[in-house]
Design a protein around this motif. Sequence first.
Motif, short mmCIF file in Angstrom:
data_model
loop_
_atom_site.label_atom_id
_atom_site.label_comp_id
_atom_site.label_asym_id
_atom_site.label_seq_id
_atom_site.Cartn_x
_atom_site.Cartn_y
_atom_site.Cartn_z
N THR A 8 0.87 -0.90 0.00
CA THR A 8 0.13 0.06 0.19
C THR A 8 0.81 1.03 0.21
O THR A 8 1.86 1.35 0.72
CB THR A 8 -1.04 0.33 0.99
N ARG A 18 -4.40 5.15 -2.16
CA ARG A 18 -5.23 3.56 -1.24
C ARG A 18 -5.14 2.30 -2.53
O ARG A 18 -5.52 1.07 -2.31
CB ARG A 18 -6.38 3.59 -0.45
N ARG A 20 -3.86 -0.67 -4.36
CA ARG A 20 -2.80 -1.61 -3.94
C ARG A 20 -2.72 -2.28 -4.92
O ARG A 20 -2.34 -3.13 -6.24
CB ARG A 20 -3.55 -2.92 -3.15
#
Length: 366
Positions: A8, A18, A20
């Motif tokens: 992250t 955010r 991933r």
Amino acid sequence: MARYFYLTPVLGGEGGGRRRHFVTESPKMVGRAGRASIVLRDPTISRQHARIEVRGDEVHLEDLGSKHGTFVNSRRIRSTTIKPGDLIVFGLAVVLRLEQTDEPPPAEQFDSGPTDYGGEEPSVMTINRRELLAKLPISPAEMGSVDDLAPERDHALRLTRLGALCLELLPRIYGRLTHLSDLASGEPVNLEALRTTVQPLLSSVTRLMEMAVRIAPEPRPPVRLDQVVQESMQRVATDFAQRRLALTSRVPPDLMVQVDPEQMAAVLAGLLTNAGNQSQDEAPVDVVARRGSSGVVLKIVDQGYGYPEEVLAQAFHPLGSNLADPAAIRLWEARRAVIALGGMLTVKSNEGLGAVVRIVLPAVEE
């Protein structure tokens, strides 16, 4: 239960937010080059900077001879295993954190970028229509329709209009405020001139607020704070158990907050990691919460060494500049997340006696 790992973004790099970056058993290259599986756009990142992969139940990270190095929790590494919660610094300014989840990654994450670093990059990539359809999250019957994209298109247009409106109105607002300040400091005060200046200012601010409200996301459903705290405690339970640190929680079950539970659990786990790292073995760390006049008040209390002044100076810098210490990075990220939720984070630290991290979040009714 299967465990999946991902990185992250915490600070710097391309995209932020955010997003991933899932880690799989197929080695993934981290670097500045377009052929990297995890691309980090920063001048201190080498084109082929590091390699990361899952081996069994462990995540393995290897530096590929990068110029500015790869660091795990402030320690420069060549090759090592990393665990959830570890902060990885690539180069001089890009920080990511390893996380784990029981949710499998999207199918495209398994094929996102090259994984073979031994040979030359192919000059042409070919893919047939059947393979393309297999990779798409929609069925072939839906490919001819773009109706499903209308909400995303309209949202993007509203964002564009808001940006254009900001470019138009913010300079005017600044000019009006400057003029207003000059008028207010004059002798005598000209009330009519003040009124003439304030009215367009209020109109401009109102237009911006109306546009912002139109594109604001739907409020998150309330979640129980005690469940978020329990999740964060589970994330650090192994490390605390190894050092025989006592971790206790006193959070009433009726405290509700509007947060992303996964993000807030990660933030609290980082703060608990800080508390554990600065505590002596077998020392207690307490998490307490209550409803206060200003909202929900949560405290993380330890009896450790306290935060050094230089760490607090880094963590509370408005731009998060010169972040180097992992404790400062965790504090800075937690403070940024809490402020984004309309809350506040403060730290009271006494060297040699411990620290209290105090978080205030807006309360919501169940």
